[in-house]
Design a protein around this motif. Structure first.
Motif, PDB file in Angstrom:
ATOM      1  N   UNK A 101       0.713  -1.273  -0.072  1.00 16.18           N
ATOM      2  CA  UNK A 101      -0.066   0.126  -0.058  1.00 16.18           C
ATOM      3  C   UNK A 101       0.968   1.163   0.066  1.00 16.18           C
ATOM      4  N   UNK A 102       2.180   1.232   0.159  1.00 15.22           N
ATOM      5  CA  UNK A 102       3.025   2.516   0.139  1.00 15.22           C
ATOM      6  C   UNK A 102       2.846   3.334   1.424  1.00 15.22           C
ATOM      7  N   UNK A 103       3.696   4.113   1.336  1.00 15.33           N
ATOM      8  CA  UNK A 103       3.492   4.988   2.420  1.00 15.33           C
ATOM      9  C   UNK A 103       2.178   5.606   2.816  1.00 15.33           C
ATOM     10  N   UNK A 104       1.713   5.708   4.160  1.00 14.61           N
ATOM     11  CA  UNK A 104       0.365   6.062   4.318  1.00 14.61           C
ATOM     12  C   UNK A 104       0.201   7.663   4.186  1.00 14.61           C
ATOM     13  N   UNK A 105      -0.626   7.935   3.670  1.00 18.31           N
ATOM     14  CA  UNK A 105      -1.178   9.557   3.511  1.00 18.31           C
ATOM     15  C   UNK A 105      -1.155  10.045   5.003  1.00 18.31           C
ATOM     16  N   UNK A 106      -0.919  11.329   5.165  1.00 15.26           N
ATOM     17  CA  UNK A 106      -0.819  12.277   6.054  1.00 15.26           C
ATOM     18  C   UNK A 106      -2.424  12.184   6.650  1.00 15.26           C
ATOM     19  N   UNK A 107      -2.816  12.080   8.015  1.00 13.43           N
ATOM     20  CA  UNK A 107      -4.068  12.612   8.427  1.00 13.43           C
ATOM     21  C   UNK A 107      -4.455  14.044   8.135  1.00 13.43           C
ATOM     22  N   UNK A 108      -5.523  14.435   7.658  1.00 12.63           N
ATOM     23  CA  UNK A 108      -5.813  15.857   7.466  1.00 12.63           C
ATOM     24  C   UNK A 108      -5.543  17.023   8.637  1.00 12.63           C
TER      25      UNK A 108
END
Length: 150
Positions: A101-108
């Protein structure tokens, strides 16, 4: 050994991995922690963990719980928690591993924060681990007493 799993136990990832495992076990055992990682299936299925590898993980867990003298009732509870994760973490025979899934997106809510600028949990946990290693080293200017688990 599973090479994909082993890669998570190296470098910056290892302290972050330990942090997230601590979070989820704290949360699952009734502590105040809240798990902030990815859903278990998303975090593990791409690693192609086999039933045999998960069984060995469980065996090692039992050995460690006995070594540090975790009471039998707590040991059973922890093992039940880990058994509950097996289906979410292990590929069934014939099942194909999804892509990483790769690097998680930052939480807003973290955008623009120091947390975000530092790169999130993995780099911060790596820094904290290195800092504590130095502070707890023999001869350190800062003395931190570490008592055995009772």
């Amino acid at each position: 050994a599973n090479a994909k799993v082993a890669s998570w136990h190296q470098g910056q990832r290892k302290p972050g991995f330990k942090f997230l495992v601590t979070q989820i076990l704290g949360y699952q055992t009734g502590g105040p922690q809240r798990y902030t990682g990815r859903p278990m299936e998303e975090a593990h299925k791409h690693l192609a963990i086999t039933p045999q590898e998960y069984a060995r993980f469980t065996e090692i867990t039992v050995e460690i719980l006995e070594e540090v003298k975790v009471p039998a009732s707590a040991r059973r509870t922890l093992l039940e928690i880990l058994a509950g994760f097996q289906q979410q973490c292990v590929l069934r025979p014939g099942q194909h591993a999804p892509p990483d899934p790769g690097t998680p997106r930052p939480h807003p809510s973290s955008l623009g924060t120091v947390y975000h600028r530092l790169g999130g949990v993995y780099p911060i946990a790596h820094f904290a681990s290195n800092l504590l290693d130095i502070l707890m080293a023999p001869g350190s200017a800062v003395a931190i007493e570490v008592k055995p688990l009772e």
